[in-house]
Motif scaffolding. Structure first.
Motif, PDB file in Angstrom:
ATOM      1  N   ASN A  11       0.792  -1.329  -0.131  1.00  0.00           N
ATOM      2  CA  ASN A  11       0.090   0.025   0.011  1.00  0.00           C
ATOM      3  C   ASN A  11       0.757   1.168   0.065  1.00  0.00           C
ATOM      4  O   ASN A  11       2.072   1.121   0.514  1.00  0.00           O
ATOM      5  CB  ASN A  11      -1.061  -0.105   1.058  1.00  0.00           C
ATOM      6  N   ALA A  13       1.263   5.430   0.841  1.00  0.00           N
ATOM      7  CA  ALA A  13       0.467   6.487   1.354  1.00  0.00           C
ATOM      8  C   ALA A  13       1.249   7.915   1.115  1.00  0.00           C
ATOM      9  O   ALA A  13       2.298   7.773   0.626  1.00  0.00           O
ATOM     10  CB  ALA A  13       0.400   6.479   2.877  1.00  0.00           C
ATOM     11  N   THR A  43      -8.199  10.010   2.416  1.00  0.00           N
ATOM     12  CA  THR A  43      -8.611   8.996   3.224  1.00  0.00           C
ATOM     13  C   THR A  43      -7.294   8.725   4.117  1.00  0.00           C
ATOM     14  O   THR A  43      -6.168   8.405   3.743  1.00  0.00           O
ATOM     15  CB  THR A  43      -9.088   7.688   2.625  1.00  0.00           C
ATOM     16  N   LYS A  44      -7.440   9.191   5.537  1.00  0.00           N
ATOM     17  CA  LYS A  44      -6.513   8.945   6.405  1.00  0.00           C
ATOM     18  C   LYS A  44      -6.210   7.707   6.519  1.00  0.00           C
ATOM     19  O   LYS A  44      -6.810   6.754   6.599  1.00  0.00           O
ATOM     20  CB  LYS A  44      -7.045   9.570   7.728  1.00  0.00           C
ATOM     21  N   THR A  45      -4.716   7.433   6.935  1.00  0.00           N
ATOM     22  CA  THR A  45      -4.364   6.203   7.349  1.00  0.00           C
ATOM     23  C   THR A  45      -4.144   6.240   9.006  1.00  0.00           C
ATOM     24  O   THR A  45      -4.472   7.310   9.593  1.00  0.00           O
ATOM     25  CB  THR A  45      -2.756   5.823   7.002  1.00  0.00           C
ATOM     26  N   ARG A  47      -1.426   6.403  10.520  1.00  0.00           N
ATOM     27  CA  ARG A  47      -0.440   7.174  10.897  1.00  0.00           C
ATOM     28  C   ARG A  47      -0.612   8.647  10.890  1.00  0.00           C
ATOM     29  O   ARG A  47      -1.408   9.166  10.056  1.00  0.00           O
ATOM     30  CB  ARG A  47       0.817   6.855  10.163  1.00  0.00           C
ATOM     31  N   GLU A  50      -0.986  11.282   7.432  1.00  0.00           N
ATOM     32  CA  GLU A  50      -0.752  10.488   6.197  1.00  0.00           C
ATOM     33  C   GLU A  50      -1.936  10.125   5.651  1.00  0.00           C
ATOM     34  O   GLU A  50      -2.843   9.707   6.295  1.00  0.00           O
ATOM     35  CB  GLU A  50       0.080   9.441   6.699  1.00  0.00           C
ATOM     36  N   TYR A  51      -2.012   9.976   4.350  1.00  0.00           N
ATOM     37  CA  TYR A  51      -3.278   9.666   3.595  1.00  0.00           C
ATOM     38  C   TYR A  51      -3.186   8.489   2.713  1.00  0.00           C
ATOM     39  O   TYR A  51      -1.611   8.627   1.843  1.00  0.00           O
ATOM     40  CB  TYR A  51      -3.812  11.062   2.981  1.00  0.00           C
ATOM     41  N   GLU A  52      -3.948   7.845   2.325  1.00  0.00           N
ATOM     42  CA  GLU A  52      -4.071   6.703   1.284  1.00  0.00           C
ATOM     43  C   GLU A  52      -3.888   7.156  -0.196  1.00  0.00           C
ATOM     44  O   GLU A  52      -4.503   8.133  -0.435  1.00  0.00           O
ATOM     45  CB  GLU A  52      -5.028   5.759   1.503  1.00  0.00           C
ATOM     46  N   THR A  55      -4.412   1.287  -1.846  1.00  0.00           N
ATOM     47  CA  THR A  55      -4.256  -0.045  -1.134  1.00  0.00           C
ATOM     48  C   THR A  55      -3.809  -1.274  -1.812  1.00  0.00           C
ATOM     49  O   THR A  55      -3.762  -2.401  -1.071  1.00  0.00           O
ATOM     50  CB  THR A  55      -5.636  -0.277  -0.312  1.00  0.00           C
ATOM     51  N   ASP A  86       1.767  -3.061   7.316  1.00  0.00           N
ATOM     52  CA  ASP A  86       1.902  -1.833   8.311  1.00  0.00           C
ATOM     53  C   ASP A  86       3.825  -1.791   8.350  1.00  0.00           C
ATOM     54  O   ASP A  86       4.137  -0.870   9.048  1.00  0.00           O
ATOM     55  CB  ASP A  86       1.826  -2.218   9.852  1.00  0.00           C
TER      56      ASP A  86
END
Length: 99
Positions: A11, A13, A43-45, A47, A50-52, A55, A86
């Motif tokens: 994924n 980010a 879209t938040k992750t 972390r 940080e954003y997607e 995926t 992760d």
């Protein structure tokens, strides 16, 4: 961006960093919230700030940001981070200059 790997759960980010201006030739950057700079709904992750991006990345990924007007001037780094689940794998970045 182009992507290729054999990761089991890849994924990508994105985060935004602003150059510190406390010293004339500073080379350090501080994490800022990308969502405050763009009109896109991100879209938040899990972390911080940080954003997607994807995926399930494909070979070629196109990502568009619509930046707001009247942003604070400075040099910024748009950092794309690759994870396997992760687990952080690596990153690539582009510089942005806002006048």
């Amino acid at each position: 961006m182009e992507y290729s790997s054999k990761l089991s759960n890849p994924n990508i980010a994105v985060s935004l960093y602003r150059r510190d201006y406390d010293k004339e030739y500073a080379q350090t950057y501080t994490l800022v919230d990308l969502q405050e700079f763009v009109l896109n709904n991100l879209t938040k992750t899990a972390r911080e700030k940080e954003y997607e991006v994807s995926t399930s990345p494909t070979e070629k990924i196109t990502n568009h940001f619509i930046f707001k007007q009247n942003l604070m001037t400075g040099t910024y780094k748009l950092v794309y981070k690759l994870y396997d689940g992760d687990v952080y794998v690596g990153e690539a970045f582009d510089y942005l200059v806002i006048k």
